[in-house]
Design a protein around this motif. Structure first.
Motif, PDB file in Angstrom:
ATOM      1  N   ILE A 121       0.838  -1.195   0.000  1.00  0.00           N
ATOM      2  CA  ILE A 121       0.000   0.000   0.000  1.00  0.00           C
ATOM      3  C   ILE A 121       0.872   1.243   0.000  1.00  0.00           C
ATOM      4  O   ILE A 121       1.802   1.377   0.805  1.00  0.00           O
ATOM      5  CB  ILE A 121      -0.956  -0.014   1.217  1.00  0.00           C
ATOM      6  N   ARG A 122       0.552   2.159  -0.894  1.00  0.00           N
ATOM      7  CA  ARG A 122       1.416   3.313  -1.143  1.00  0.00           C
ATOM      8  C   ARG A 122       1.688   4.137   0.114  1.00  0.00           C
ATOM      9  O   ARG A 122       2.813   4.562   0.358  1.00  0.00           O
ATOM     10  CB  ARG A 122       0.776   4.188  -2.223  1.00  0.00           C
ATOM     11  N   GLU A 123       0.640   4.348   0.909  1.00  0.00           N
ATOM     12  CA  GLU A 123       0.804   5.180   2.105  1.00  0.00           C
ATOM     13  C   GLU A 123       1.792   4.553   3.085  1.00  0.00           C
ATOM     14  O   GLU A 123       2.584   5.255   3.724  1.00  0.00           O
ATOM     15  CB  GLU A 123      -0.549   5.396   2.795  1.00  0.00           C
ATOM     16  N   GLN A 124       1.728   3.223   3.215  1.00  0.00           N
ATOM     17  CA  GLN A 124       2.641   2.539   4.134  1.00  0.00           C
ATOM     18  C   GLN A 124       4.075   2.572   3.600  1.00  0.00           C
ATOM     19  O   GLN A 124       5.024   2.801   4.358  1.00  0.00           O
ATOM     20  CB  GLN A 124       2.191   1.096   4.352  1.00  0.00           C
ATOM     21  N   VAL A 125       4.214   2.346   2.309  1.00  0.00           N
ATOM     22  CA  VAL A 125       5.547   2.357   1.707  1.00  0.00           C
ATOM     23  C   VAL A 125       6.173   3.740   1.851  1.00  0.00           C
ATOM     24  O   VAL A 125       7.375   3.876   2.141  1.00  0.00           O
ATOM     25  CB  VAL A 125       5.472   1.927   0.232  1.00  0.00           C
ATOM     26  N   ARG A 126       5.358   4.775   1.670  1.00  0.00           N
ATOM     27  CA  ARG A 126       5.866   6.138   1.801  1.00  0.00           C
ATOM     28  C   ARG A 126       6.387   6.408   3.214  1.00  0.00           C
ATOM     29  O   ARG A 126       7.303   7.207   3.412  1.00  0.00           O
ATOM     30  CB  ARG A 126       4.760   7.127   1.435  1.00  0.00           C
ATOM     31  N   ILE A 129       7.338   1.666   5.726  1.00  0.00           N
ATOM     32  CA  ILE A 129       6.779   0.453   6.325  1.00  0.00           C
ATOM     33  C   ILE A 129       6.450  -0.543   5.207  1.00  0.00           C
ATOM     34  O   ILE A 129       6.317  -0.175   4.043  1.00  0.00           O
ATOM     35  CB  ILE A 129       5.514   0.819   7.140  1.00  0.00           C
ATOM     36  N   GLY A 130       6.257  -1.803   5.567  1.00  0.00           N
ATOM     37  CA  GLY A 130       5.846  -2.797   4.583  1.00  0.00           C
ATOM     38  C   GLY A 130       6.934  -3.042   3.561  1.00  0.00           C
ATOM     39  O   GLY A 130       8.118  -3.229   3.896  1.00  0.00           O
ATOM     40  N   CYS A 131       6.546  -3.029   2.278  1.00  0.00           N
ATOM     41  CA  CYS A 131       7.479  -3.349   1.192  1.00  0.00           C
ATOM     42  C   CYS A 131       8.718  -2.458   1.174  1.00  0.00           C
ATOM     43  O   CYS A 131       9.759  -2.856   0.654  1.00  0.00           O
ATOM     44  CB  CYS A 131       6.760  -3.205  -0.156  1.00  0.00           C
ATOM     45  N   ALA A 132       8.595  -1.257   1.734  1.00  0.00           N
ATOM     46  CA  ALA A 132       9.753  -0.357   1.743  1.00  0.00           C
ATOM     47  C   ALA A 132      10.956  -1.000   2.424  1.00  0.00           C
ATOM     48  O   ALA A 132      12.108  -0.704   2.079  1.00  0.00           O
ATOM     49  CB  ALA A 132       9.386   0.950   2.449  1.00  0.00           C
ATOM     50  N   LEU A 133      10.691  -1.897   3.379  1.00  0.00           N
ATOM     51  CA  LEU A 133      11.789  -2.469   4.161  1.00  0.00           C
ATOM     52  C   LEU A 133      12.668  -3.429   3.362  1.00  0.00           C
ATOM     53  O   LEU A 133      13.839  -3.605   3.693  1.00  0.00           O
ATOM     54  CB  LEU A 133      11.238  -3.181   5.400  1.00  0.00           C
ATOM     55  N   ILE A 134      12.124  -4.056   2.314  1.00  0.00           N
ATOM     56  CA  ILE A 134      12.995  -4.952   1.541  1.00  0.00           C
ATOM     57  C   ILE A 134      13.954  -4.156   0.655  1.00  0.00           C
ATOM     58  O   ILE A 134      14.885  -4.726   0.080  1.00  0.00           O
ATOM     59  CB  ILE A 134      12.205  -5.977   0.696  1.00  0.00           C
ATOM     60  N   LYS A 192       6.688  -5.892  -5.364  1.00  0.00           N
ATOM     61  CA  LYS A 192       5.901  -4.768  -4.840  1.00  0.00           C
ATOM     62  C   LYS A 192       4.808  -4.338  -5.806  1.00  0.00           C
ATOM     63  O   LYS A 192       3.741  -3.879  -5.380  1.00  0.00           O
ATOM     64  CB  LYS A 192       6.839  -3.582  -4.550  1.00  0.00           C
ATOM     65  N   VAL A 193       5.049  -4.497  -7.104  1.00  0.00           N
ATOM     66  CA  VAL A 193       4.095  -3.989  -8.102  1.00  0.00           C
ATOM     67  C   VAL A 193       3.278  -5.090  -8.766  1.00  0.00           C
ATOM     68  O   VAL A 193       2.457  -4.811  -9.632  1.00  0.00           O
ATOM     69  CB  VAL A 193       4.821  -3.146  -9.183  1.00  0.00           C
ATOM     70  N   THR A 194       3.485  -6.346  -8.375  1.00  0.00           N
ATOM     71  CA  THR A 194       2.722  -7.441  -8.976  1.00  0.00           C
ATOM     72  C   THR A 194       1.302  -7.442  -8.432  1.00  0.00           C
ATOM     73  O   THR A 194       1.089  -7.454  -7.220  1.00  0.00           O
ATOM     74  CB  THR A 194       3.373  -8.798  -8.674  1.00  0.00           C
TER      75      THR A 194
END
Length: 344
Positions: A121-126, A129-134, A192-194
């Motif tokens: 989710i874009r807000e979390q990644v921004r 959090i979430g996918c941003a951590l990989i 992240k985008v799949t």
């Protein structure tokens, strides 16, 4: 810190019957797991799937920054009881300080902590959090290391990740996480985008599982993605070599998935009604949507489902069920055992 002063009194259960999720994953059988779902995998739903052969259950993702600072967040985001085990509480977090504070507060009530490294989710990644951590490997490794350095084997720690386009980068991350003590890894075989409509990449999960086990044979791996039937558990496990298989969308629609039901049995409806009212804490719209997901999986007519969704309150919704079906209560004979839809 006095944890009992920090958490609502209702969250202080009887002494927990602790179950070690790592031992389940290492017992030689394929472990069945209900994954984290934002809002949906709360206590009533967790109890429901435990009734149908689910070995490990996750909470929804809880945002650490809100939980550690806001008593209202603690009240509404997390509840448990002594039967709610083995329980993995998933956390969305972007710094070591909040993570350690969060772990300190929930550790007495859970069997493991899972760090969300997969939410796209874009807000979390921004927020990192979430996918941003990989993509922030150093921070993720630091967070895992900090928790395991403090708690060791007293508390299990998992990371749920998505894959990079470059699988070698993902494998390097997995091996580094193992080196600092993560107890197991859950791999969602999408980037992240799949989109979820695209097939999960089982080849990627197989490649990563093989690479992890070559260096860390005692580190279990869980596969996540496209598990909708019990047959999928066997297919995914045999192809990838993982120790556990996680269902998310599939088990939301059919909580009895791991018990071998191809579609949701009526017993799930009766049991969910009981747990939702007995445990409380679910907003009306969430109860309604859980029932929508199950009825849709049972192939109830669209007209009937539309009628149900027009109900505006819990009493009205219960009346609707009683008008159309024989809905047994907890004290009724054969409660929670009927498979077929008992139309009136």
């Amino acid at each position: 810190m006095n944890t009992q002063d920090e958490l609502p009194h209702s969250l202080i259960p009887e002494p927990r019957r602790r179950n070690d999720p790592l031992q389940l994953l290492l017992n030689g059988k394929t472990t069945t797991i209900a994954g984290p779902m934002v809002r949906y995998s709360k206590l009533p739903f967790r109890q429901l799937v435990r009734d149908y052969n689910t070995d490990i259950v996750y909470s929804p993702m809880i945002l650490a920054r809100e939980f550690v600072r806001n008593s209202n967040a603690r009240l509404f985001d997390f509840s448990t009881n002594y039967k709610d085990t083995p329980l993995v509480v998933q956390v969305g977090v972007n710094n070591v300080t909040d993570l350690l504070k969060f772990v300190e507060m929930v550790a007495p009530y859970v069997d493991a902590i899972g760090i969300n490294c997969g939410c796209p989710i874009r807000e979390q990644v921004r927020e990192g959090i979430g996918c941003a951590l990989i993509y922030n490997e150093e921070l993720l490794i630091d967070m895992v290391h900090a928790v395991k350095r403090k708690y060791g084997d007293k508390l299990r720690l998992e990371t749920k990740i998505r894959i990079h386009d470059d699988l070698q980068r993902t494998l390097k991350l997995c091996l580094n996480l193992c080196s600092v003590g993560v107890d197991w890894l859950t791999i969602h075989g999408r980037t992240k985008v799949t989109r979820s409509s695209q097939p999960v990449k089982l080849d990627a999960i197989k490649f990563l599982t093989t690479g992890i086990h070559e260096k860390y044979p005692d580190k279990p791996v869980v596969a996540n993605g496209d598990c909708f039937h019990l047959d999928d558990v066997k297919r995914i496990q045999e192809y990838t070599g993982v120790q556990g298989v996680m269902a998310v969308r599939g088990i939301l629609a059919n909580p009895a998935l791991f018990a071998g039901y191809d579609k949701c049995p009526w017993s799930c409806i009766e049991r969910f009604w009981y747990y939702a009212i007995e445990f409380g804490g679910l907003p009306y719209q969430l109860i309604q949507h859980h029932l929508f997901c199950m009825l849709e999986n049972m192939n109830i007519s669209k007209d009937l489902i539309k009628e149900m969704m027009n109900a505006k309150s819990l009493p009205q919704l219960l009346d609707w069920f009683d008008d159309h079906f024989y809905l047994k209560r907890y004290t009724d004979s054969n409660f929670g055992e009927t498979e077929e839809i008992p139309y009136r």
